[in-house]
Every structure is written in C-alpha cells, then in structure tokens.
Design an enzyme around this catalytic site. Sequence first.
Site, PDB file in Angstrom:
ATOM      1  N   LYS A  46       0.871  -1.274  -0.108  1.00 39.94           N
ATOM      2  CA  LYS A  46      -0.146  -0.070   0.051  1.00 39.94           C
ATOM      3  C   LYS A  46       0.884   1.107   0.086  1.00 39.94           C
ATOM      4  O   LYS A  46       0.721   2.120  -0.986  1.00 39.94           O
ATOM      5  CB  LYS A  46      -0.918   0.091   1.308  1.00 39.94           C
ATOM      6  CG  LYS A  46      -1.610   1.322   1.511  1.00 39.94           C
ATOM      7  CD  LYS A  46      -2.475   1.682   2.687  1.00 39.94           C
ATOM      8  CE  LYS A  46      -1.870   1.601   4.125  1.00 39.94           C
ATOM      9  NZ  LYS A  46      -1.562   2.992   4.404  1.00 39.94           N
ATOM     10  N   ASN A  47       1.751   1.210   0.989  1.00 42.25           N
ATOM     11  CA  ASN A  47       2.596   2.588   1.021  1.00 42.25           C
ATOM     12  C   ASN A  47       3.680   2.914  -0.062  1.00 42.25           C
ATOM     13  O   ASN A  47       4.155   3.799  -0.003  1.00 42.25           O
ATOM     14  CB  ASN A  47       3.161   2.418   2.584  1.00 42.25           C
ATOM     15  CG  ASN A  47       2.153   2.839   3.417  1.00 42.25           C
ATOM     16  OD1 ASN A  47       0.760   3.211   3.063  1.00 42.25           O
ATOM     17  ND2 ASN A  47       2.352   2.499   4.806  1.00 42.25           N
ATOM     18  N   CYS A 142      -5.366   7.757   9.106  1.00 41.31           N
ATOM     19  CA  CYS A 142      -5.522   7.216  10.320  1.00 41.31           C
ATOM     20  C   CYS A 142      -5.233   8.304  11.304  1.00 41.31           C
ATOM     21  O   CYS A 142      -4.456   9.095  11.331  1.00 41.31           O
ATOM     22  CB  CYS A 142      -4.720   5.951  10.548  1.00 41.31           C
ATOM     23  SG  CYS A 142      -5.252   4.421   9.589  1.00 41.31           S
ATOM     24  N   ARG A 147      -0.017  14.478  13.011  1.00 42.94           N
ATOM     25  CA  ARG A 147       0.320  14.203  11.515  1.00 42.94           C
ATOM     26  C   ARG A 147       0.631  15.626  10.729  1.00 42.94           C
ATOM     27  O   ARG A 147      -0.053  15.582   9.929  1.00 42.94           O
ATOM     28  CB  ARG A 147      -0.442  13.218  10.697  1.00 42.94           C
ATOM     29  CG  ARG A 147      -0.821  11.913  11.570  1.00 42.94           C
ATOM     30  CD  ARG A 147      -1.417  10.894  10.944  1.00 42.94           C
ATOM     31  NE  ARG A 147      -0.507  10.448  10.029  1.00 42.94           N
ATOM     32  CZ  ARG A 147      -0.778   9.225   9.133  1.00 42.94           C
ATOM     33  NH1 ARG A 147      -2.295   8.726   9.269  1.00 42.94           N
ATOM     34  NH2 ARG A 147      -0.033   8.619   8.437  1.00 42.94           N
ATOM     35  N   ASP A 330       3.802   0.413  12.520  1.00 43.43           N
ATOM     36  CA  ASP A 330       2.665  -0.080  11.899  1.00 43.43           C
ATOM     37  C   ASP A 330       2.309  -1.534  12.430  1.00 43.43           C
ATOM     38  O   ASP A 330       1.239  -1.941  12.172  1.00 43.43           O
ATOM     39  CB  ASP A 330       2.486   0.065  10.328  1.00 43.43           C
ATOM     40  CG  ASP A 330       2.739   1.379   9.882  1.00 43.43           C
ATOM     41  OD1 ASP A 330       1.931   2.240  10.103  1.00 43.43           O
ATOM     42  OD2 ASP A 330       3.602   1.552   8.938  1.00 43.43           O
ATOM     43  N   ARG A 422      -9.111  -0.520   4.074  1.00 47.75           N
ATOM     44  CA  ARG A 422      -8.412   0.682   3.435  1.00 47.75           C
ATOM     45  C   ARG A 422      -6.983   0.045   3.113  1.00 47.75           C
ATOM     46  O   ARG A 422      -6.505   0.412   2.258  1.00 47.75           O
ATOM     47  CB  ARG A 422      -8.181   1.723   4.281  1.00 47.75           C
ATOM     48  CG  ARG A 422      -9.527   2.632   4.733  1.00 47.75           C
ATOM     49  CD  ARG A 422      -9.104   3.642   5.620  1.00 47.75           C
ATOM     50  NE  ARG A 422      -8.086   4.353   5.006  1.00 47.75           N
ATOM     51  CZ  ARG A 422      -7.380   5.449   5.581  1.00 47.75           C
ATOM     52  NH1 ARG A 422      -7.853   5.609   6.839  1.00 47.75           N
ATOM     53  NH2 ARG A 422      -6.412   5.889   5.159  1.00 47.75           N
TER      54      ARG A 422
HETATM   55  N1  EPU Z   1       6.006  14.377  11.136  1.00 47.89           N
HETATM   56  C1  EPU Z   1       6.257  15.932  11.428  1.00 47.89           C
HETATM   57  N2  EPU Z   1       6.272  16.671  10.310  1.00 47.89           N
HETATM   58  C2  EPU Z   1       5.982  16.247   9.272  1.00 47.89           C
HETATM   59  C3  EPU Z   1       5.747  15.082   8.865  1.00 47.89           C
HETATM   60  C4  EPU Z   1       5.713  13.952   9.947  1.00 47.89           C
HETATM   61  O1  EPU Z   1       6.606  16.106  12.618  1.00 47.89           O
HETATM   62  O2  EPU Z   1       5.707  17.345   8.305  1.00 47.89           O
HETATM   63  C5  EPU Z   1       6.332  13.565  12.344  1.00 47.89           C
HETATM   64  C6  EPU Z   1       5.105  12.775  12.607  1.00 47.89           C
HETATM   65  O3  EPU Z   1       4.115  13.585  13.373  1.00 47.89           O
HETATM   66  C7  EPU Z   1       5.334  11.424  13.195  1.00 47.89           C
HETATM   67  C8  EPU Z   1       6.809  11.082  12.297  1.00 47.89           C
HETATM   68  O4  EPU Z   1       7.021  12.363  11.942  1.00 47.89           O
HETATM   69  O5  EPU Z   1       5.518  11.739  14.322  1.00 47.89           O
HETATM   70  C9  EPU Z   1       6.362  10.151  11.118  1.00 47.89           C
HETATM   71  O6  EPU Z   1       5.507  10.630  10.343  1.00 47.89           O
HETATM   72  P1  EPU Z   1       5.698  10.237   8.772  1.00 47.89           P
HETATM   73  O7  EPU Z   1       5.663  11.462   7.933  1.00 47.89           O
HETATM   74  O8  EPU Z   1       6.830   9.363   8.567  1.00 47.89           O
HETATM   75  O9  EPU Z   1       4.428   9.272   8.501  1.00 47.89           O
HETATM   76  P2  EPU Z   1       3.524   9.414   7.328  1.00 47.89           P
HETATM   77  O10 EPU Z   1       4.428   9.897   6.144  1.00 47.89           O
HETATM   78  O11 EPU Z   1       2.279  10.181   7.404  1.00 47.89           O
HETATM   79  C10 EPU Z   1       3.601   6.789   6.595  1.00 47.89           C
HETATM   80  C11 EPU Z   1       2.700   5.897   6.219  1.00 47.89           C
HETATM   81  C12 EPU Z   1       2.190   5.597   7.677  1.00 47.89           C
HETATM   82  C13 EPU Z   1       3.441   4.938   8.538  1.00 47.89           C
HETATM   83  C14 EPU Z   1       4.492   6.116   8.711  1.00 47.89           C
HETATM   84  C15 EPU Z   1       5.666   5.761   9.456  1.00 47.89           C
HETATM   85  C16 EPU Z   1       1.803   6.423   3.990  1.00 47.89           C
HETATM   86  C17 EPU Z   1       0.796   6.746   3.112  1.00 47.89           C
HETATM   87  N3  EPU Z   1       1.810   6.304   5.381  1.00 47.89           N
HETATM   88  O12 EPU Z   1       2.851   8.033   7.102  1.00 47.89           O
HETATM   89  O13 EPU Z   1       1.523   4.154   7.288  1.00 47.89           O
HETATM   90  O14 EPU Z   1       2.827   4.636   9.704  1.00 47.89           O
HETATM   91  O15 EPU Z   1       4.804   6.607   7.357  1.00 47.89           O
HETATM   92  O16 EPU Z   1       6.165   4.721   8.717  1.00 47.89           O
HETATM   93  O17 EPU Z   1       2.912   5.879   3.571  1.00 47.89           O
HETATM   94  C18 EPU Z   1      -0.409   2.469   7.855  1.00 47.89           C
HETATM   95  O18 EPU Z   1      -0.033   2.127   6.798  1.00 47.89           O
HETATM   96  O19 EPU Z   1      -1.121   2.139   8.641  1.00 47.89           O
HETATM   97  C19 EPU Z   1       0.253   3.861   8.049  1.00 47.89           C
HETATM   98  C20 EPU Z   1      -0.288   4.795   8.940  1.00 47.89           C
END
Ligand code: EPU
Length: 448
Positions: A46-47, A142, A147, A330, A422
């Site tokens: 998915k990701n 989620c 986020r 995750d 999802r």
């Molecule tokens: N963060 C910031 N600023 C930002 C972005 C992130 O402070 O601009 C912080 C977040 O608050 C969090 C940490 O950095 O504490 C990690 O967030 P990240 O941005 O890495 O997560 P994401 O990109 O929003 C993706 C996956 C998630 C997975 C995380 C961690 C996708 C679409 N989503 O989310 O997947 O948990 O990376 O690997 O790629 C899932 O599949 O269930 C899922 C939630």
Amino acid sequence: MTLALTDSPVRSPIVNPVVDPPSRERIYVLQGGARLSGTVQIGGAKNAALPILAATLLTADTCTLENVPDIADVRVMLDLLRHMGAEVEHEAALSRVTVCCADIRTRTTPDALAERFRGSFLVMGPLLARFGQASTARPGGCNIGSRPVDVHSKGFAALGAQVANVDHRFAASGRLRGANILLDVPSHTGTENIIMAAVLAEGLTVIDNASIEPEVLELVQFLRSLGARIAWASTARQLVIQGVPRLHGSVYRLMPDRLEAGTYLLAGAITRGDVTVERIVPDHLRSVMGKLVEVGATIEEHDHSVRVVVDRPLRAADVHTYFYPGFPTDLQQPFTALLTQAVGESIVQETVFEARMTYAYELQRMGADIRVNGSTAVVTGPSVLHGTTVTAQDLRAGAAVMLAALAAEGDTRIRGAHTVERGYNRLIENLCALGAVGHAEWLESAPA
Ligand code: EPU
C-alpha cells in the site's frame, strides 16, 4: 499569506462505494481458538502504491503498474487521479493499473477525496514539479497523531516554491531549483514528496536525514525507471537527486507489502500455528522476525518466503518502534495483541506517532491486561481473552483486534471493517483460508 491558486478546488459530489461512510455497516465476526496453518501470498505494498501512483503525474507518458493491491486507499487514489484528468485503467483481477497523465486539467485535488486519506498529499510534489503549481486540502488518514506536513512544506520552500497554508488548504507554486535539504524528522511521505518535487528541478538536490523505509526506496526505483537520476546512501540517510528536464513512462512491478506479511506472521504466532507468507522480501521484516524469535517463535527464512511456527508458550519481550530499519510503528498494535498471550511483562514504546495507543482500550475490553501511560504500554500476560464487540479504530488497530479475536474464547464482532479494508485486501477471507472461523456480514441499520 494568500493562497497561490489559479484553479478553484473541485467540489463536485464524489461517491466512492469502497470508502464512503457506508449506509449499512460491514462487520467481521471471528470465532477464536482455531490454530492457523498454511500459506498466504502477499500482495503489493500500500505505502509504495500510493506514492508511485502519485508519481505518474510527473510524466505525460503511460505508466503500467503491476502487483497493485486492490484496497480502498488505492481505489481512492485512482479516483483522485481520474478527477484530475488522468486516464486510468484498473484491472483488479490482474493487480494491474495503467495510468496516463497527458491531460491533467487541474492542479488542485478534489477535497472530498483528498480528505479521505494521507496519500492524497503525495500529489503535491509531482504537480509542483511538472506544472509549477499545486494545491490540496489537509489530508485525512488514520487518527494516530497530529500528523503535520511541515517537513513537506519546508522541503518545497527550500526548492524555491512559495508555500501557503490557509484554512486547512495547502498551496505551493514556483519554479524549482535543486537545494540541500536537512529534514527535521525522516518523514516517510515527506521524503517522498520532496524527492518527487526535486526530480524535475534544475540542478542537484541533496536530502539529508531522509526516510529510508523500503517503500521510499521503491519510489526511488520507480522514478529511476522513468528516467530520474537519483542515488542514495542508506547508512547516511542521504538521497542525491540530479534534476532532469522530462521523465518517460515505464512498466513497473511493485514490492510486496511487508506490513501485510507481518500481520499474517503475527496471526500465525498468536494462534500457536504454522503459517508461511510467500512472495515477500524477508529482509524487510528483519526487526519483526527478530522480535518473533525473542518471544519464542521459530522462524524459517527462504529467498521469498518466511514461515513462523509456535509450539511452546510465548514469553514477554519489550518493543520500541522506530524508523526503518527499526521495529515498524505499523506493526506495534498487532504485536501488542500477540504480547497479551506471552508469559510475563512486556513494555511497548511507541516513538513514531504520539497517539497510537488508543486501541489498547479495545484489547482491555477483551480481557487483556494492558496499562497505558502516554506512548508506553505495559502488557502482562498471558490473558484469557473473550469475544465481545470491538471497533477497528484505525487500520492497524483493526488488524490488532482481529488478531486478538483469533486468540479469544467465543465470538468477537469487529466493527469498522471498511477501515481495515483501506489497507488489507481480503484479510478475513485469507485468515479463514488459513483455518480461522469467521465471516463478514452487513448490519441492518447504519452506524450511529
Ligand atoms: N512528522 C512531522 N512533520 C511532518 C511529517 C511528519 O513532525 O511534516 C512526524 C509525525 O508527526 C510522526 C513522524 O514524523 O511523528 C513520522 O511521520 P511520517 O511523516 O513518517 O508518516 P507518514 O508519512 O504520514 C507513512 C505511512 C504510515 C506509516 C508512517 C511511518 C503512508 C501513506 N503512510 O505515514 O502508514 O505509519 O509513514 O512509517 O505511507 C499505515 O500504513 O497504517 C500507516 C499509517
């Protein structure tokens, strides 16, 4: 600051039967106690699918993607691309998607779709890179923390874009030039968005403290197949991107979903079963396999498959989530479900997201002994779990309660099946093929 928008947001009513709040609620019913055994084949990640689908916006040529998972988040992403003008063919039975973004008519995502999932924000980088302009609503996804998207915005700004954030809408515009960018945190989608913005920028971009999750490097491989020039040094968390004037199409096969694979391994372990996950990259599951061995499971690793066998009592182990190659956030929730069946006290620390512990309440209602303090959970086991009605509060929380249901006495009714769907294709069906007793059913009335 004012929004640099020339397109107005598309506000046409959009109905997506897969993800729109259903008028009838689908639930899962699982009867615990069965020992799972057998083999399950894992689908595409998915990701990785979400950023790679967004990246098709970078070229006017056709891209054909294979091993695309048939899950709700992917279907919403395809709808989002269609609404922007992409020609999309989805051959779900073949796990194949063909996308042509030759005639993109808007630089703005439709709110109704963008607000549904986190992946929608991933179109910002490609739109900005190719058209010099992008805007979108605050992404959904989620509810596991605040986020923010500041890493993405600061990256776009460093590349020379003007960035605005007004009333929960984000906009960026300008001609991009290569830059040195040090990320505050190695955000997964943040790194992906900045890479996609940089591939068509003039000059060299260096991203330090980048995310090196396998899905990010998979996006890099896909972009290279389009003609992008990107090098990386995983140990230094550094990506180096030399911008090119244009990208071309490609045929690309997506990596397997390590989180889906991990979920089935944990399902095998919690039922003291014997489960093999096939068509995977075992290396992606190194930290999870390590923890499974620590709790007493036997792991057999082959080139493209991993088998888990549990034939003795499980023992407690501490888990600390971290960015890859650390233990994946995750799988924290599903692993905690497993720890409820381990002898002794386990301490689980969630360090990536600040609100990924609320599901513990659902496990407590099933009889688990879990004490939560902030982002730390203390699990004392083994607990006798009993079936009741629980809710899939988010995608992986849903997986966690389903695993707990497999180990519980009696029937567990799991509300919020659409949340699980999802990110998992046919989870209940595959568990039943491995020997679980369960089914999905529709509730007669709409959820409150
Ligand atoms: N963060 C910031 N600023 C930002 C972005 C992130 O402070 O601009 C912080 C977040 O608050 C969090 C940490 O950095 O504490 C990690 O967030 P990240 O941005 O890495 O997560 P994401 O990109 O929003 C993706 C996956 C998630 C997975 C995380 C961690 C996708 C679409 N989503 O989310 O997947 O948990 O990376 O690997 O790629 C899932 O599949 O269930 C899922 C939630």
